[in-house]
Design a protein around this motif. Structure first.
Motif, mmCIF file in Angstrom:
data_model
loop_
_atom_site.group_PDB
_atom_site.id
_atom_site.type_symbol
_atom_site.label_atom_id
_atom_site.label_comp_id
_atom_site.label_asym_id
_atom_site.label_seq_id
_atom_site.Cartn_x
_atom_site.Cartn_y
_atom_site.Cartn_z
ATOM 1 N N LYS A 19 -5.198 -0.477 -5.383
ATOM 2 C CA LYS A 19 -6.331 0.384 -5.023
ATOM 3 C C LYS A 19 -7.550 -0.390 -4.534
ATOM 4 O O LYS A 19 -8.438 0.182 -3.908
ATOM 5 N N TYR A 20 -7.609 -1.678 -4.839
ATOM 6 C CA TYR A 20 -8.748 -2.483 -4.414
ATOM 7 C C TYR A 20 -8.386 -3.411 -3.253
ATOM 8 O O TYR A 20 -9.174 -4.285 -2.891
ATOM 9 N N ASN A 48 -9.511 2.735 5.002
ATOM 10 C CA ASN A 48 -8.341 2.768 4.124
ATOM 11 C C ASN A 48 -7.208 3.613 4.712
ATOM 12 O O ASN A 48 -6.447 4.237 3.977
ATOM 13 N N ASP A 106 -0.375 2.319 -8.539
ATOM 14 C CA ASP A 106 -0.472 1.657 -9.831
ATOM 15 C C ASP A 106 0.926 1.306 -10.310
ATOM 16 O O ASP A 106 1.880 2.068 -10.108
ATOM 17 N N ARG A 108 -13.896 0.553 -3.678
ATOM 18 C CA ARG A 108 -12.611 0.467 -2.984
ATOM 19 C C ARG A 108 -12.757 0.550 -1.469
ATOM 20 O O ARG A 108 -11.757 0.703 -0.766
ATOM 21 N N THR A 158 -2.475 -2.965 -9.589
ATOM 22 C CA THR A 158 -2.801 -1.865 -8.678
ATOM 23 C C THR A 158 -3.043 -2.400 -7.273
ATOM 24 O O THR A 158 -3.386 -3.581 -7.102
ATOM 25 N N LYS A 201 -4.250 5.380 -0.492
ATOM 26 C CA LYS A 201 -4.991 5.489 -1.756
ATOM 27 C C LYS A 201 -4.560 4.440 -2.776
ATOM 28 O O LYS A 201 -5.221 4.251 -3.785
ATOM 29 N N GLY A 202 -3.459 3.777 -2.511
ATOM 30 C CA GLY A 202 -3.016 2.711 -3.388
ATOM 31 C C GLY A 202 -2.083 3.190 -4.479
ATOM 32 O O GLY A 202 -1.984 4.380 -4.780
ATOM 33 N N ASP A 249 0.841 -1.190 0.000
ATOM 34 C CA ASP A 249 0.000 0.000 0.000
ATOM 35 C C ASP A 249 0.882 1.248 0.000
ATOM 36 O O ASP A 249 2.092 1.197 0.248
#
Length: 963
Positions: free
Chosen positions: A150-151, A162, A130, A328, A148, A127-128, A122
């Motif tokens: 993000k999920y 999160n 890519d 998310r 990614t 927010k993640g 992470d």
């Protein structure tokens, strides 16, 4: 995160492969590349996709990264919650953290696509990130594939957030798919390789699914086309919700199929369907997704009409397309599911549902609904939930992986779910809760499924009277015949981070009310390599349960963990590779747990224990004992074995031995160190605690189940004249109603002291004595029929002496006058009775004064106002209240709005603190102090009207002090 110790393979693998499992090919074999120096160091484990005749028939061939060729690092096996490999299939994966590192698979069948499961770290803001990986074919780069985080990556307590600043990280993995553009034959090398670490410092690969995807399905003759006829945008650049809605409305009106051609379509809201077939070119070609950029509560989904809004929809067919969303986070109130609403006489066929909250949350009443031949992946909550009045409906031949809650669930909250079924499904890696569960339900079939790799707070198969609205009064409780046949469970069950003990691979829970009157048949089932116990009972009692032809092979702790009364019949149930092999049954409820021996049983009925601590699990990858993430603690000293079938009498009555024991009852306290039994126990608070000489430990019976009794065997007939009852020193005043009986043979008992109330008061040492005419007896029994402080019998010490007063007082007179005002440092609510307007799941009112800041009370959600009421036992001066939530390791900052009321009679209330918002912040211990000077009351009430952190009232500790 520490890497687990290296586990040495042992020769028992071959034996288990050939004999124990009885399913050819259940082990996954390593595939080692030969073209380049690489290692494949994975420990052989059982594969959920290699169980003949059970589970879903899937269109792909799955390969685990830990058995592929790699120059990366194999992580695991490890099942400890919060560790990266614990959420990987088989609890192992491969981490790549340098340019040029790779995992290379060798195709075992022709394929033109890959779907691979992975994890990226992470970002600091949650927010993640890519990134991309190179995909090579036979050493040549074919393309870059986007990945990614993000999920993935959630934190904190339920329903999670999160925020990486919180604790409890989990939900580490995601998956992505791509087509090769051509078909490659068996033997082709497919490599995932790190091209850069600038975007991500590491890439962890779990597995890859290789599929030969067919050509796109052509538009059916006469069908309406959402693009050609209604102008939907196949590039996904614009919102096509209105175009899709117009198309399905026209399809219903004209009786025509609505076709979704190849393309990626953006939907900002639900498309509501009724009386129509919506069909795509195949789930690899026709893809729906999207989310409203301005209102995040709206997102792509296909919904039936709700009951009360013209529903349920009828005759809906959804087939051959994918819904890959953009959800998310988990917000339970948001309707951001792939499929929802109500649909009767309807079918979902060959759908791919990913990155939504729930794959299909169906709100009845509705009838004859089917999900089949589908894939449900990477959800933030359940895979499927049949919610309220769903009847004659089924999920079959469906593959479910990486859900954020139950994989397949049935919950008849207000209206019965009847004659439903979950059959021939493969459900793997639910990150929270169970693989498959029915909360209540009548005549349910759960058969021919494969369940594997439960992560936390659940088991493989769960049958329960739990969750709001599940009760016999509404007809929603477990009823009729529940059939669970020919299922295979692999590495299921795990630790519950609230309870702090293991959950069974198959478990039964009567929290709302006992499971009674139903017939539950568990037949022809394999329970393999369970993380903790194989079978568990907890909360309220369960009965009518039959295990027949069941193979238990591998359990991290026990074969059976009895934490609630139950009546079961075991026939041809065979267990082996049980970590606690000397005592494979953990039973702290006594004779209330009954197993009728139907014959042909072995391996689970040779010893019983009730330990004060839970053993560290020993995980048995393929029958090889290996300790999870550390060194196993020594096994507890086993208590004497109990018979396979406990005595039917609610009061265990020892029989006189043919040869008198060599025993001297002694002098003073005759009970200390002697054998004690009880009609029931609650958790680890066993009868032995009442004769151990330690006033801080105690026996507690099952709750809300008077009368209860405890019996002490003095080992020989001796003169007895009094019994003294004690409770822990810090407990509040209460009166227990008791009588005393005696027996020379353990069968025929006579009354020594009639029923009377004894008051246990901390001012007098929480001690009371009952005297009676001296009698010669061997067995002394104290029967409890009431307790004003708690709805159960409770004793920390039961002392038995030879002499007592000629005319016994009801209680021991106090040696000093109790103070009018208790000490300011004494928590006046310790051990007192708490009640609530509502509770949810296991989070009962008693959790708010059990002395454990990590347990808590929670009310029903979305149902303010809610209240929690404490009974001090008598009018008492109170000056301040201390309210707590679980500490920073579990919960984030939130503000709860509440008022404080007081009463002397429990009927007439006065507000002593007006409604206000109180902020619980982990930086200050998640603790709030409220002063209420000049208050004298017997009853205190907290009335809640809001909570910014969750839509319910929550409290872990409710404390009151005199000043």
């Amino acid at each position: 995160m520490q890497s687990p110790p290296v586990r040495r393979l042992r020769s028992s693998v071959a034996a288990l492969t050939a004999v124990a499992l009885g399913s050819a090919g259940l082990f996954t074999a390593a595939v080692v590349g030969s073209a380049t120096p690489a290692s494949a160091a994975g420990v052989p484990t059982l594969s959920p996709l290699n169980v003949s005749g059970r589970g879903a028939t899937v269109p792909f061939k799955e390969q685990e990264a830990e058995y592929a060729a790699t120059n990366g690092s194999v992580i695991g096996p490890d099942r400890l919650y919060g560790h990266l490999p614990s959420e990987a299939s088989g609890r192992q994966a491969v981490t790549l953290n340098a340019v040029g590192q790779y995992v290379e698979f060798t195709l075992t069948a022709p394929a033109n696509s890959i779907d691979f499961r992975y994890s990226l770290p992470d970002t600091a803001d949650g927010k993640g990130r890519d990134a991309s990986m190179d995909l090579l074919v036979n050493g040549s780069k074919l393309k870059s594939v986007d990945v990614t985080s993000k999920y993935s990556w959630y934190y904190g307590g339920y329903p999670f957030n999160n925020n990486p600043g919180d604790t409890n990280p989990h939900h580490f993995y995601d998956e992505t798919r791509t087509m090769f553009g051509t078909s490659y034959p068996a033997g082709t090398k497919i490599r995932l390789q790190v091209s850069s670490t600038a975007q991500s410092p590491s890439f962890t690969i779990d597995l890859a699914d290789f599929e030969q995807v067919g050509t796109p399905i052509a538009k059916p003759a006469g069908a309406l086309d959402v693009v050609a006829d209604f102008g939907a945008d196949p590039t996904g650049a614009t919102d096509s919700t209105a175009k899709f809605q117009a198309a399905v409305n026209a399809g219903q009106a004209q009786g025509k199929t609505v076709f979704i051609p190849q393309g990626t379509f953006t939907l900002y809201d639900h498309v509501v369907v009724d009386g129509v077939t919506l069909a795509g070119a195949g789930p690899w070609y026709s893809v729906l997704g999207g989310r409203d950029p301005n209102n995040r509560q709206k997102a792509a989904g296909i919904y039936g009409k709700y009951v009360g809004q013209g529903g349920p929809s009828q005759n809906v067919n959804l087939k051959d397309f994918a819904i890959i969303g953009d959800i998310r986070e988990r917000v339970d109130e948001d309707q951001v599911n792939a499929v929802g609403g109500a649909m009767s006489n309807s079918t979902l066929d060959n759908l791919w549902l990913q990155h939504t909250k729930v794959g299909a949350w169906m709100d009845g009443p509705m009838d004859r609904f089917t999900i089949k031949n589908s894939r449900i992946l990477d959800q933030t909550a359940d895979g499927v939930n049949f919610h309220t009045g769903v009847t004659n409906s089924t999920v079959t031949n469906t593959f479910v992986r990486n859900t954020g809650d139950d994989g397949l669930a049935s919950w008849p909250e207000r209206v019965p779910n009847v004659n439903d079924s979950f059959t021939h499904n493969t459900v793997v890696l639910p990150i929270l809760a169970n693989n498959i569960v029915t909360y209540g339900g009548k005549d349910f079939t759960i058969s021919d499924n494969v369940m594997s790799d439960t992560i936390s707070n659940g088991g493989g198969l769960h049958i329960a009277n739990r969750y709001p609205g599940v009760n016999s009064g509404s007809g929603t409780a477990v009823a009729g015949t529940i059939t669970a046949a020919r299922n295979t469970l692999i590495r299921t069950g795990n630790s519950d981070f609230n309870w702090q003990f293991g959950v069974g691979a198959i478990w039964f829970d009567g929290l709302n009310e006992p499971i009674a009157g139903a017939t539950i048949n568990i037949t022809d089932t394999d329970i393999l390599d369970s993380s903790y116990e194989a079978v568990q009972t907890i909360d309220g009692s369960s009965s009518g349960i039959n295990f027949t032809n069941v193979n238990i092979d591998g359990a991290g702790t026990y074969a059976i963990q009895a934490q609630a009364n139950a009546n079961m019949k075991f026939t041809n149930v065979k267990a082996k590779n049980i970590a606690q092999a000397a005592t494979p049954i953990h039973n702290c409820v006594g004779s209330g747990f009954v197993i009728v021996d139907g014959g042909g049983n072995s391996g689970w009925n040779n010893g019983t224990t009730c330990s004060g601590t839970w053993p560290t699990p020993q995980w048995t990858y393929g029958g090889q004992p290996s300790t999870g993430g550390g060194t196993s603690s020594p096994s507890p000293s086993p208590s004497p074995s109990t018979p396979t079938t406990p005595p039917a009498s609610p009061s265990p009555s020892p029989t006189t031995p043919t040869t008198p024991p060599a025993c001297n009852p002694g002098t003073g306290n005759l009970a200390q160190g002697k054998s004690a039994t009880a009609t029931s126990t609650n958790q680890t608070y066993t009868a032995a605690n009442a004769v151990d000489g330690n006033a801080a430990s105690y026996w507690e019976s099952a709750n809300n189940a008077f009368p209860q009794s405890i019996t002490v065997d003095l080992c020989a007939v001796t003169a007895v004249g009094s019994v003294t009852a004690k409770l822990p020193a810090g407990w509040g005043t209460r009166t227990e109603t008791v009588s005393v009986q005696g027996s020379t043979d353990g069968v025929s008992f006579s009354t020594l002291a009639p029923s009377t109330g004894i008051t246990l008061d901390p001012a007098t040492g929480n001690t009371a004595t009952v005297g009676f005419t001296q009698t010669n007896t061997r067995y002394v029994r104290v029967t409890v029929t009431g307790n004003t402080g708690w709805p159960a019998a409770q004793l920390s010490e039961l002392e038995i002496r030879a002499t007592g007063p000629t005319t016994p007082p009801t209680t021991t007179p106090p040696t000093t006058t109790p103070p009018t005002t208790p000490p300011a440092s004494t928590n006046l609510l310790a051990g007192k009775s708490l009640t609530a307007t509502s509770t949810v799941d296991v989070y009962g009112a008693n959790k708010a004064n059990d002395g454990d800041a990590n347990s808590y009370w929670e009310s029903a959600a979305n149902a303010f106002p809610q209240s929690l009421t404490a009974d001090l036992g008598a009018s008492t001066a109170v000056g301040r209240l201390v309210l707590k939530l679980p500490p920073a390791s579990a919960w984030a900052t939130r503000t709860e709005t509440l008022s404080v009321l007081a009463s002397t009679d429990g009927t007439n209330w006065t507000t002593v603190k007006a409604s206000a918002g109180y902020t619980f912040n982990p930086a200050t211990g998640n603790t709030v102090t409220i002063t209420v000077p000049g208050t004298t009351a017997r009853y205190l009430k907290l009335s809640y009207t809001g909570n910014t952190g969750w839509a319910a009232a929550q409290l872990s500790e409710f404390e009151a002090y005199s000043s």
